[in-house]
Design a protein around this motif. Sequence first.
Motif, PDB file in Angstrom:
ATOM      1  N   ASN A  58      25.212  -6.557 -19.988  1.00  0.00           N
ATOM      2  CA  ASN A  58      25.979  -7.387 -20.930  1.00  0.00           C
ATOM      3  C   ASN A  58      27.450  -6.972 -20.884  1.00  0.00           C
ATOM      4  O   ASN A  58      27.806  -5.997 -20.209  1.00  0.00           O
ATOM      5  CB  ASN A  58      25.407  -7.267 -22.354  1.00  0.00           C
ATOM      6  CG  ASN A  58      25.385  -5.836 -22.842  1.00  0.00           C
ATOM      7  OD1 ASN A  58      26.424  -5.203 -22.974  1.00  0.00           O
ATOM      8  ND2 ASN A  58      24.195  -5.301 -23.062  1.00  0.00           N
ATOM      9  N   THR A  60      29.394  -5.785 -23.322  1.00  0.00           N
ATOM     10  CA  THR A  60      29.690  -4.529 -24.018  1.00  0.00           C
ATOM     11  C   THR A  60      29.471  -3.350 -23.067  1.00  0.00           C
ATOM     12  O   THR A  60      30.306  -2.450 -22.949  1.00  0.00           O
ATOM     13  CB  THR A  60      28.774  -4.379 -25.257  1.00  0.00           C
ATOM     14  OG1 THR A  60      28.783  -5.603 -25.986  1.00  0.00           O
ATOM     15  CG2 THR A  60      29.234  -3.249 -26.144  1.00  0.00           C
ATOM     16  N   ALA A  87      32.400  -6.009 -29.996  1.00  0.00           N
ATOM     17  CA  ALA A  87      32.000  -5.406 -28.722  1.00  0.00           C
ATOM     18  C   ALA A  87      33.105  -4.572 -28.080  1.00  0.00           C
ATOM     19  O   ALA A  87      32.846  -3.487 -27.553  1.00  0.00           O
ATOM     20  CB  ALA A  87      31.574  -6.507 -27.755  1.00  0.00           C
ATOM     21  N   TYR A 186      27.069 -13.907 -21.623  1.00  0.00           N
ATOM     22  CA  TYR A 186      26.337 -14.352 -22.820  1.00  0.00           C
ATOM     23  C   TYR A 186      26.270 -15.887 -22.807  1.00  0.00           C
ATOM     24  O   TYR A 186      27.191 -16.547 -22.324  1.00  0.00           O
ATOM     25  CB  TYR A 186      27.114 -13.839 -24.043  1.00  0.00           C
ATOM     26  CG  TYR A 186      26.450 -14.109 -25.364  1.00  0.00           C
ATOM     27  CD1 TYR A 186      25.413 -13.307 -25.822  1.00  0.00           C
ATOM     28  CD2 TYR A 186      26.876 -15.170 -26.171  1.00  0.00           C
ATOM     29  CE1 TYR A 186      24.811 -13.560 -27.043  1.00  0.00           C
ATOM     30  CE2 TYR A 186      26.278 -15.418 -27.395  1.00  0.00           C
ATOM     31  CZ  TYR A 186      25.248 -14.616 -27.830  1.00  0.00           C
ATOM     32  OH  TYR A 186      24.645 -14.865 -29.035  1.00  0.00           O
TER      33      TYR A 186
END
Length: 370
Positions: A58, A60, A87, A186
């Motif tokens: 992801n 982050t 994030a 995302y």
Amino acid sequence: MIRHADPQRGYLSHKREIDEAITRVLEGGRYILGPEVSQFEKEWAQYLGVNQAIGVANGTDALELALRALEIGPGDLVVTASNTAVATVAAIELAGAAPLLVDVDPETLTLSPARLEQALECNRDRRIKAVIPVHLYGQPALIAEIVALAANHGVAVIEDCAQAHGAIVDGRKVGTFGIAAAFSFYPTKNLAALGDGGAVVTNDAALAERLTELRVYGWRARYISERTGMNTRLDDLQAAILRVKLRYLDAENARRREIAAQYDRALSGLPITLPSRGRGEEHAFHQYVVRTSERDALRRRLAEQQIETAILYPIPIHEQPAYRGRVAISDALTVTEEAARELLCLPIHPALSEANVQRVVDTIIRSLAR
Ligand SMILES: *Cc1c(COP(=O)(O)O)cnc(C)c1O
């Protein structure tokens, strides 16, 4: 209902190709860091014009991994803005470093080079090791100035490109200016998986090698950890989906820019502030953000007409319960705080029709006339 973003339409628009890609992965039998991931990494690096992309779980993690690979951690400070996804700041703390939040430029709402310079000038103990400019809403940050300042002070630049896939400054894609850049895939982002995904990109071969090791427990050879790493892997289903979506990214960004132009034309002259554009820039329009002191009333009127809007972000990080009073700020974050009270993100996604944009516009015009 006019959706603000529409990940399901993002799937349905390419359903046949995505379904085929999914079946190919399921039948191929390699599910994590397999051939689809390597192929996507090549295609993504090539699209951006960088040497290497490293797929991760992801956005982050992409930021955290970049910091760790640059050996930024406990005792170090990392400068970023407060009007960002949690994030960005969470990743700095996950890497063991501490964030230092500075105010943003009033035009672009991205990290202010003047405020960055102030922070760097006070950096006598040399604790500031990196700066993370966020290309917020798909608008490029003032990246040339930031890169020059950081270079003068020996500080690394890691670009947060989670909202800016395909945005361009002077002919170069964002993500190619810093020593490394982080992307998120995302489902609502401009390049979207149908689950979690992310990537770090870099032109630096040695850094790419460290990123690749640290992505999986610090392994160089399997089961042998050279360093303490993370577990942040991209899976082949998401990579195969991203490979389909990547083929349409430029066309979909062009559609976002058309919608933005339609909003610009229809809303100019009204008592609301429209998004700025820098010279030599191609905005990726992840969000189309207007500003008005009547924000909450306008948002209610739109909701009454089944028009969904968003506020990115309603509370700056330094005012969030988990960070308030604890996170370091370099000075008053006046521009950040004012923007948070006024900004509104209008519906924008590639499947939004011209007629629906017009409905949004008409509702805004009627609402402001009251
Ligand atoms: C989405 C986003 C991230 C985080 O990405 P995830 O994939 O959700 O971890 C980081 N920074 C910004 C600016 C984002 O918009």
